[in-house]
Design a protein around this motif. Structure first.
Motif, short mmCIF file in Angstrom:
data_model
loop_
_atom_site.label_atom_id
_atom_site.label_comp_id
_atom_site.label_asym_id
_atom_site.label_seq_id
_atom_site.Cartn_x
_atom_site.Cartn_y
_atom_site.Cartn_z
N UNK A 1 -30.48 -10.79 -20.97
CA UNK A 1 -30.56 -12.02 -21.76
C UNK A 1 -29.22 -12.74 -21.78
N UNK A 2 -28.13 -11.99 -21.95
CA UNK A 2 -26.79 -12.60 -21.96
C UNK A 2 -26.52 -13.31 -20.63
N UNK A 3 -26.84 -12.66 -19.53
CA UNK A 3 -26.57 -13.24 -18.21
C UNK A 3 -27.41 -14.48 -17.97
N UNK A 4 -28.69 -14.43 -18.36
CA UNK A 4 -29.57 -15.60 -18.20
C UNK A 4 -29.06 -16.77 -19.03
N UNK A 5 -28.64 -16.48 -20.25
CA UNK A 5 -28.10 -17.54 -21.11
C UNK A 5 -26.80 -18.10 -20.54
N UNK A 6 -25.98 -17.24 -19.99
CA UNK A 6 -24.71 -17.69 -19.42
C UNK A 6 -24.94 -18.61 -18.24
N UNK A 7 -25.90 -18.25 -17.39
CA UNK A 7 -26.21 -19.09 -16.22
C UNK A 7 -26.71 -20.46 -16.65
N UNK A 8 -27.63 -20.46 -17.60
CA UNK A 8 -28.17 -21.75 -18.06
C UNK A 8 -27.09 -22.56 -18.80
N UNK A 9 -26.28 -21.88 -19.59
CA UNK A 9 -25.23 -22.59 -20.33
C UNK A 9 -24.21 -23.20 -19.39
N UNK A 10 -23.88 -22.48 -18.31
CA UNK A 10 -22.93 -23.00 -17.33
C UNK A 10 -23.47 -24.29 -16.71
N UNK A 11 -24.73 -24.23 -16.24
CA UNK A 11 -25.32 -25.40 -15.60
C UNK A 11 -25.45 -26.56 -16.59
N UNK A 12 -25.94 -26.26 -17.80
CA UNK A 12 -26.11 -27.30 -18.80
C UNK A 12 -24.78 -27.92 -19.22
N UNK A 13 -23.80 -27.07 -19.49
CA UNK A 13 -22.51 -27.58 -19.93
C UNK A 13 -21.86 -28.47 -18.89
N UNK A 14 -21.91 -28.05 -17.64
CA UNK A 14 -21.28 -28.83 -16.58
C UNK A 14 -21.96 -30.17 -16.42
#
Length: 205
Positions: free
Chosen positions: A148-161
């Motif tokens: 879950x942490x990794x999936x959230x990190x991936x989505x957060x990276x794409x969304x934030x950028x």
């Protein structure tokens, strides 16, 4: 007499789906914050009260946009991820995520709405996105909270950028595509190092 008047105000061919699609065009052009029922009625060439034959006010339109946006994003990620996983899959869906948000900025913004209890369409669309993220992360053998942490990190990276990009938040002349690839590479390096694994959350496979 009133019932007959209401029936006359229903434009043939107009339904909830077509109202939401028209709203999607408007928010992509003008931004989610600018959406209002008068503007939507004008686009559809009907009177504003006629919209209530198909939607439950502006909040109903926003709920419909959230589900449509999340579903369309999930479909884009799914097409990008077909036949891929690991580094290739992560790179593909990261690119697809950014491309979708840039192509449909208003609809993407609408999709970020948190689902309310009983909002079946949005909950299902959000679960599809999460399932795709988990699928491309499968080669890293993460379990439980680590996945879950990794999936959230991936989505957060794409969304934030992409959110900073759309807002004009990157003022330096360095190439944005190169910066995005570098950010994804850093996440991949961390995954390959096993930084996200811990104890019982590590897949023995």
């Amino acid at each position: 007499m009133r019932a007959n008047t209401e029936r006359r105000n229903i434009r043939p061919g107009l339904d909830e789906a077509s109202v939401i699609r028209a709203a999607a065009d408007l928010v992509d052009a003008d931004g989610l914050a600018a959406l209002n029922l008068a503007q939507l009625a004008a686009k559809l060439k009907v009177k504003t009260p006629s919209l209530y034959n198909h939607i439950s006010g502006l909040d109903g339109v926003r709920r419909g946009l959230a589900a449509l946006g999340a579903r369309a994003l999930g479909d884009s990620l799914m097409r990008a991820a077909v036949g891929k996983s690991g580094a290739e899959g992560i790179g593909a869906i990261a690119d697809a995520y950014r491309a979708y948000a840039k192509e449909h900025p208003g609809l993407y913004a609408a999709s970020l709405r948190a689902p309310e209890p009983g909002d079946v369409a949005l909950i299902a669309a959000d679960e599809q996105i999460l399932a795709i993220l988990r699928a491309v992360l499968a080669p890293y053998h993460l379990l439980g909270d680590a996945l879950t942490h990794a999936a959230r990190a991936l989505r957060s990276l794409a969304h934030g950028f992409v959110s900073l990009e759309l807002a004009g938040g990157f003022g330096m002349p360095t190439d944005l595509d190169a910066s995005y690839r570098a950010a994804i590479h850093m996440l991949l390096t961390s995954l390959e190092r096993g930084d996200w694994q811990s104890g019982s959350e590590r897949d023995p496979a």
